[in-house]
Design a protein around this motif. Structure first.
Motif, short mmCIF file in Angstrom:
data_model
loop_
_atom_site.label_atom_id
_atom_site.label_comp_id
_atom_site.label_asym_id
_atom_site.label_seq_id
_atom_site.Cartn_x
_atom_site.Cartn_y
_atom_site.Cartn_z
N PRO A 127 39.86 26.82 43.43
CA PRO A 127 40.15 28.32 43.68
C PRO A 127 40.53 29.23 42.73
O PRO A 127 41.35 28.89 41.88
N LEU A 128 39.93 30.61 42.52
CA LEU A 128 40.22 31.56 41.42
C LEU A 128 40.69 32.76 42.15
O LEU A 128 40.00 33.28 42.93
N TYR A 129 41.57 33.38 41.39
CA TYR A 129 41.97 34.56 41.69
C TYR A 129 42.01 35.73 40.71
O TYR A 129 42.18 35.47 39.54
N ALA A 130 41.02 37.01 40.89
CA ALA A 130 40.93 37.98 39.98
C ALA A 130 41.73 39.03 39.91
O ALA A 130 41.91 39.44 40.97
N PHE A 131 42.51 39.24 39.04
CA PHE A 131 43.39 40.44 38.71
C PHE A 131 42.29 41.56 38.47
O PHE A 131 42.07 41.47 37.18
N ASP A 132 42.04 42.48 39.23
CA ASP A 132 40.77 43.50 38.56
C ASP A 132 41.71 44.60 38.20
O ASP A 132 42.00 45.17 39.19
N PHE A 133 41.56 44.78 36.86
CA PHE A 133 42.08 46.19 36.49
C PHE A 133 40.99 47.16 36.10
O PHE A 133 41.37 48.28 35.83
N VAL A 169 44.69 30.40 33.02
CA VAL A 169 44.56 31.87 32.81
C VAL A 169 43.46 32.19 32.14
O VAL A 169 43.38 31.75 30.95
N ILE A 170 42.73 33.12 32.42
CA ILE A 170 41.33 33.65 31.69
C ILE A 170 41.89 35.18 31.34
O ILE A 170 41.86 36.03 32.31
N ALA A 171 41.84 35.68 30.24
CA ALA A 171 41.93 37.07 29.96
C ALA A 171 40.67 37.70 29.18
O ALA A 171 40.40 37.17 28.18
N VAL A 172 40.24 38.59 30.05
CA VAL A 172 38.93 39.23 29.56
C VAL A 172 39.14 40.46 28.86
O VAL A 172 40.02 41.50 29.09
N SER A 212 40.41 43.58 33.18
CA SER A 212 40.40 43.12 31.83
C SER A 212 41.86 43.79 31.22
O SER A 212 42.48 44.43 31.76
N MET A 213 42.16 42.98 30.07
CA MET A 213 43.44 43.24 29.53
C MET A 213 43.44 44.59 28.81
O MET A 213 44.70 45.27 28.86
N LYS A 234 31.18 38.38 30.08
CA LYS A 234 32.47 38.08 30.14
C LYS A 234 33.09 37.63 31.32
O LYS A 234 33.73 36.62 31.48
N SER A 235 32.91 38.69 32.27
CA SER A 235 33.62 38.45 33.52
C SER A 235 32.82 37.22 34.51
O SER A 235 33.57 36.55 35.13
N TRP A 236 31.59 37.42 34.30
CA TRP A 236 30.55 36.23 34.88
C TRP A 236 31.06 34.71 34.48
O TRP A 236 31.34 33.97 35.22
N LEU A 237 31.37 34.73 33.10
CA LEU A 237 31.73 33.44 32.40
C LEU A 237 33.32 33.29 33.15
O LEU A 237 33.32 31.91 33.65
N ALA A 238 34.14 34.21 33.08
CA ALA A 238 35.49 34.17 33.87
C ALA A 238 35.37 33.25 35.02
O ALA A 238 35.97 32.26 35.51
N TYR A 239 34.44 34.05 35.99
CA TYR A 239 34.39 33.63 37.30
C TYR A 239 33.83 32.08 37.45
O TYR A 239 33.85 31.68 38.77
#
Length: 179
Positions: A39-45, A167-170, A108-109, A29-34
């Motif tokens: 440019p991409l920014y990841a909010f890592d929760f 916006v991509i929500a994992v 992730s959400m 899932k994360s790999w697909l999102a990345y």
């Protein structure tokens, strides 16, 4: 294709996407999102920044950035304050004509919900009840108002980000950890 369907959406014309990714652990899932437009920014929760670093190293990606957001103390939350401050910085940069990410990943959400819950309860104690574990007192959510508040908060964050880009929500079905 599909010439007889009135009002068909032209997906090529869409400039911003909102995508949810759900799947079993380690499905990618994360790999697909990345792999989304950079440019991409990841909010890592999930506090899994090592996974993002490994992805960038493996695929030689220098157009991805990110930051981990988590509350060290749920009774004094700050993760969502940091998220909102960073979104405000992107909004300001956009107004100034500076480059901002094309894609924002919420990964992730599942854990973003926890950070939002901490913030909502901190701001409005009536959304929780107290339990004591040893010498620690925790506020745990209760009632429909916390559920409605979380939905509204998620809508608010996704809405602000969607004004900036994709916006991509994992979503994780279970806890996931890196080896």
């Amino acid at each position: 294709m599909y010439e007889n369907i009135a009002g068909l959406i032209d997906l090529k014309a869409a400039s911003k996407y909102k995508i949810a990714i759900v799947g079993v652990p380690k499905a990618g899932k994360s790999w697909l999102a990345y792999t989304a437009p950079a440019p991409l920014y990841a909010f890592d929760f999930d506090t899994r920044s090592e996974s993002l670093k490994e992805f960038c190293a493996k695929y030689k990606r220098t157009d991805i950035a990110g930051k981990s957001y988590w509350d060290k103390n749920p009774n004094a939350p700050n993760a969502m304050d940091q998220v909102e401050a960073d979104i405000a910085a992107f909004e300001y940069d956009k107004q100034q004509g500076k480059e901002i990410p094309k894609t924002y990943v919420l990964d992730s959400m599942t854990y973003m919900r926890t950070a939002m819950e901490h913030t909502l309860i901190y701001q409005q104690q009536q959304l929780s009840r107290k339990i004591k574990i040893g010498s620690t007192v925790l506020n745990i959510p209760q009632g429909w108002d916390i559920i409605n508040g979380l939905r509204a908060y998620m809508d608010y964050i996704v809405g602000r980000l969607s004004e900036l880009g994709n916006v991509i929500a994992v979503f994780h079905e279970t806890d996931e950890t890196d080896k």
